[in-house]
Design a protein around this motif. Sequence first.
Motif, PDB file in Angstrom:
ATOM      1  N   LEU A 143       0.827  -1.202   0.000  1.00  0.00           N
ATOM      2  CA  LEU A 143       0.000   0.000   0.000  1.00  0.00           C
ATOM      3  C   LEU A 143       0.863   1.253   0.000  1.00  0.00           C
ATOM      4  O   LEU A 143       0.604   2.209  -0.744  1.00  0.00           O
ATOM      5  N   MET A 144       1.888   1.270   0.841  1.00  0.00           N
ATOM      6  CA  MET A 144       2.758   2.440   0.910  1.00  0.00           C
ATOM      7  C   MET A 144       3.539   2.636  -0.382  1.00  0.00           C
ATOM      8  O   MET A 144       3.711   3.762  -0.864  1.00  0.00           O
ATOM      9  N   LEU A 145       4.017   1.545  -0.974  1.00  0.00           N
ATOM     10  CA  LEU A 145       4.716   1.643  -2.253  1.00  0.00           C
ATOM     11  C   LEU A 145       3.780   2.190  -3.336  1.00  0.00           C
ATOM     12  O   LEU A 145       4.197   3.000  -4.173  1.00  0.00           O
ATOM     13  N   ALA A 146       2.529   1.735  -3.313  1.00  0.00           N
ATOM     14  CA  ALA A 146       1.559   2.189  -4.320  1.00  0.00           C
ATOM     15  C   ALA A 146       1.314   3.685  -4.202  1.00  0.00           C
ATOM     16  O   ALA A 146       1.303   4.411  -5.203  1.00  0.00           O
ATOM     17  N   VAL A 147       1.118   4.161  -2.990  1.00  0.00           N
ATOM     18  CA  VAL A 147       0.889   5.594  -2.785  1.00  0.00           C
ATOM     19  C   VAL A 147       2.109   6.396  -3.217  1.00  0.00           C
ATOM     20  O   VAL A 147       2.001   7.483  -3.793  1.00  0.00           O
ATOM     21  N   GLY A 148       3.290   5.833  -2.981  1.00  0.00           N
ATOM     22  CA  GLY A 148       4.520   6.542  -3.324  1.00  0.00           C
ATOM     23  C   GLY A 148       4.772   6.658  -4.816  1.00  0.00           C
ATOM     24  O   GLY A 148       5.600   7.471  -5.238  1.00  0.00           O
ATOM     25  N   THR A 149       4.086   5.865  -5.646  1.00  0.00           N
ATOM     26  CA  THR A 149       4.311   5.954  -7.087  1.00  0.00           C
ATOM     27  C   THR A 149       3.851   7.290  -7.652  1.00  0.00           C
ATOM     28  O   THR A 149       4.428   7.801  -8.609  1.00  0.00           O
ATOM     29  N   GLY A 150       2.799   7.857  -7.063  1.00  0.00           N
ATOM     30  CA  GLY A 150       2.295   9.145  -7.530  1.00  0.00           C
ATOM     31  C   GLY A 150       1.533   9.072  -8.841  1.00  0.00           C
ATOM     32  O   GLY A 150       1.111  10.092  -9.371  1.00  0.00           O
ATOM     33  N   VAL A 151       1.369   7.874  -9.423  1.00  0.00           N
ATOM     34  CA  VAL A 151       0.630   7.703 -10.677  1.00  0.00           C
ATOM     35  C   VAL A 151      -0.747   7.152 -10.352  1.00  0.00           C
ATOM     36  O   VAL A 151      -0.869   6.086  -9.743  1.00  0.00           O
ATOM     37  N   GLY A 152      -1.792   7.861 -10.767  1.00  0.00           N
ATOM     38  CA  GLY A 152      -3.152   7.540 -10.352  1.00  0.00           C
ATOM     39  C   GLY A 152      -3.558   6.103 -10.576  1.00  0.00           C
ATOM     40  O   GLY A 152      -3.888   5.385  -9.630  1.00  0.00           O
ATOM     41  N   TRP A 153      -3.539   5.633 -11.840  1.00  0.00           N
ATOM     42  CA  TRP A 153      -4.020   4.272 -12.129  1.00  0.00           C
ATOM     43  C   TRP A 153      -3.092   3.216 -11.554  1.00  0.00           C
ATOM     44  O   TRP A 153      -3.538   2.179 -11.083  1.00  0.00           O
ATOM     45  N   MET A 154      -1.781   3.488 -11.568  1.00  0.00           N
ATOM     46  CA  MET A 154      -0.834   2.525 -11.015  1.00  0.00           C
ATOM     47  C   MET A 154      -0.980   2.433  -9.498  1.00  0.00           C
ATOM     48  O   MET A 154      -0.944   1.345  -8.913  1.00  0.00           O
ATOM     49  N   ALA A 155      -1.168   3.584  -8.868  1.00  0.00           N
ATOM     50  CA  ALA A 155      -1.381   3.603  -7.421  1.00  0.00           C
ATOM     51  C   ALA A 155      -2.658   2.853  -7.059  1.00  0.00           C
ATOM     52  O   ALA A 155      -2.698   2.117  -6.069  1.00  0.00           O
ATOM     53  N   ALA A 156      -3.706   3.028  -7.876  1.00  0.00           N
ATOM     54  CA  ALA A 156      -4.973   2.358  -7.598  1.00  0.00           C
ATOM     55  C   ALA A 156      -4.811   0.839  -7.646  1.00  0.00           C
ATOM     56  O   ALA A 156      -5.324   0.117  -6.783  1.00  0.00           O
ATOM     57  N   ILE A 157      -4.067   0.345  -8.645  1.00  0.00           N
ATOM     58  CA  ILE A 157      -3.831  -1.101  -8.749  1.00  0.00           C
ATOM     59  C   ILE A 157      -3.037  -1.598  -7.547  1.00  0.00           C
ATOM     60  O   ILE A 157      -3.332  -2.650  -6.968  1.00  0.00           O
ATOM     61  N   GLY A 158      -2.038  -0.825  -7.130  1.00  0.00           N
ATOM     62  CA  GLY A 158      -1.239  -1.215  -5.977  1.00  0.00           C
ATOM     63  C   GLY A 158      -2.021  -1.185  -4.685  1.00  0.00           C
ATOM     64  O   GLY A 158      -1.842  -2.057  -3.817  1.00  0.00           O
ATOM     65  N   ILE A 159      -2.898  -0.209  -4.537  1.00  0.00           N
ATOM     66  CA  ILE A 159      -3.703  -0.111  -3.316  1.00  0.00           C
ATOM     67  C   ILE A 159      -4.677  -1.285  -3.219  1.00  0.00           C
ATOM     68  O   ILE A 159      -4.801  -1.919  -2.169  1.00  0.00           O
ATOM     69  N   VAL A 160      -5.370  -1.569  -4.329  1.00  0.00           N
ATOM     70  CA  VAL A 160      -6.287  -2.713  -4.328  1.00  0.00           C
ATOM     71  C   VAL A 160      -5.513  -4.003  -4.079  1.00  0.00           C
ATOM     72  O   VAL A 160      -5.942  -4.873  -3.312  1.00  0.00           O
ATOM     73  N   GLY A 161      -4.335  -4.121  -4.701  1.00  0.00           N
ATOM     74  CA  GLY A 161      -3.518  -5.309  -4.495  1.00  0.00           C
ATOM     75  C   GLY A 161      -3.042  -5.429  -3.059  1.00  0.00           C
ATOM     76  O   GLY A 161      -3.045  -6.524  -2.482  1.00  0.00           O
ATOM     77  N   GLY A 162      -2.635  -4.315  -2.462  1.00  0.00           N
ATOM     78  CA  GLY A 162      -2.195  -4.341  -1.071  1.00  0.00           C
ATOM     79  C   GLY A 162      -3.294  -4.788  -0.128  1.00  0.00           C
ATOM     80  O   GLY A 162      -3.058  -5.572   0.799  1.00  0.00           O
ATOM     81  N   ILE A 163      -4.504  -4.293  -0.361  1.00  0.00           N
ATOM     82  CA  ILE A 163      -5.641  -4.708   0.469  1.00  0.00           C
ATOM     83  C   ILE A 163      -5.890  -6.211   0.320  1.00  0.00           C
ATOM     84  O   ILE A 163      -6.164  -6.916   1.295  1.00  0.00           O
ATOM     85  N   ALA A 164      -5.777  -6.703  -0.920  1.00  0.00           N
ATOM     86  CA  ALA A 164      -5.970  -8.137  -1.153  1.00  0.00           C
ATOM     87  C   ALA A 164      -4.931  -8.964  -0.391  1.00  0.00           C
ATOM     88  O   ALA A 164      -5.249 -10.008   0.188  1.00  0.00           O
ATOM     89  N   VAL A 165      -3.684  -8.493  -0.372  1.00  0.00           N
ATOM     90  CA  VAL A 165      -2.627  -9.219   0.339  1.00  0.00           C
ATOM     91  C   VAL A 165      -2.870  -9.184   1.844  1.00  0.00           C
ATOM     92  O   VAL A 165      -2.644 -10.181   2.546  1.00  0.00           O
ATOM     93  N   VAL A 166      -3.325  -8.055   2.356  1.00  0.00           N
ATOM     94  CA  VAL A 166      -3.625  -7.949   3.784  1.00  0.00           C
ATOM     95  C   VAL A 166      -4.686  -8.965   4.193  1.00  0.00           C
ATOM     96  O   VAL A 166      -4.573  -9.636   5.232  1.00  0.00           O
ATOM     97  N   LEU A 167      -5.722  -9.106   3.376  1.00  0.00           N
ATOM     98  CA  LEU A 167      -6.841  -9.981   3.727  1.00  0.00           C
ATOM     99  C   LEU A 167      -6.582 -11.453   3.411  1.00  0.00           C
ATOM    100  O   LEU A 167      -7.149 -12.332   4.063  1.00  0.00           O
ATOM    101  N   ALA A 168      -5.730 -11.710   2.426  1.00  0.00           N
ATOM    102  CA  ALA A 168      -5.557 -13.072   1.912  1.00  0.00           C
ATOM    103  C   ALA A 168      -5.268 -14.127   2.978  1.00  0.00           C
ATOM    104  O   ALA A 168      -5.882 -15.205   2.959  1.00  0.00           O
TER     105      ALA A 168
END
Length: 226
Positions: A143-168
């Motif tokens: 999640l933190m890496l995704a936010v740090g990218t600063g790119v909207g669509w890329m950050a969104a994919i990373g944030i959704v992916g981070g949440i999935a990893v947290v819950l998995a």
Amino acid sequence: MNGMLLRQRTALWLGVAGAALGLVAGVVQATLGAQIPEWSGYKNNPFGLGVLTVSLCLVALVGAVTLGRIPLPTPHRLAAAMGLLIPGLLCFTTVGVLWYLPGGLLLAATVLAVRAGETHESRHFVVTHWLSGLVSVLGLFELMLAVGTGVGWMAAIGIVGGIAVVLAPWVPSKLLRMTLLTLGTVPFALLTWWSIASPLLAVIALGLGAVATRRRTPVLATGRDS
């Protein structure tokens, strides 16, 4: 027993207070962070980090409110404690000085939540679930890496992916667990292939997740190990 209930109730209110103050800190970071860098930690992406802080504080709020249930099974109580601990620690890196008070409250609530039960039960749960907890922590780093990218669509994919990893690690189905881990790490790692952190995180998360899946199946909903 009364002492345990008192600690659980105190953890509840400290957690609610810390989460509420953290929500305010996240909103301030997102809206005013660039204007008050000495308070917000001189961040390059204050808006994204503010949004991440708000999201983590909502997790902490859920963890705190969970402690209002009496009696509360040990797995649920320690999961609530984890929900307080991870935002409590992680947000020191997202909003700077603004996090000192809410972070302190959440960490105090974590200690009380852990102590609001039998020591041997808490120890058994931690020993059994520590690997799953580590995988969830890796999801937060994504999640933190995704936010740090600063790119909207890329950050969104990373944030959704981070949440999935947290819950998995906590879902009952082994197939669904590995599917969430794969979808949560691989796309973001491919999109950020030039970095070292995200591909390495994907490899570690998938490896630890596979080991955790072979070892056991956590079933938090029933409060029993399977």
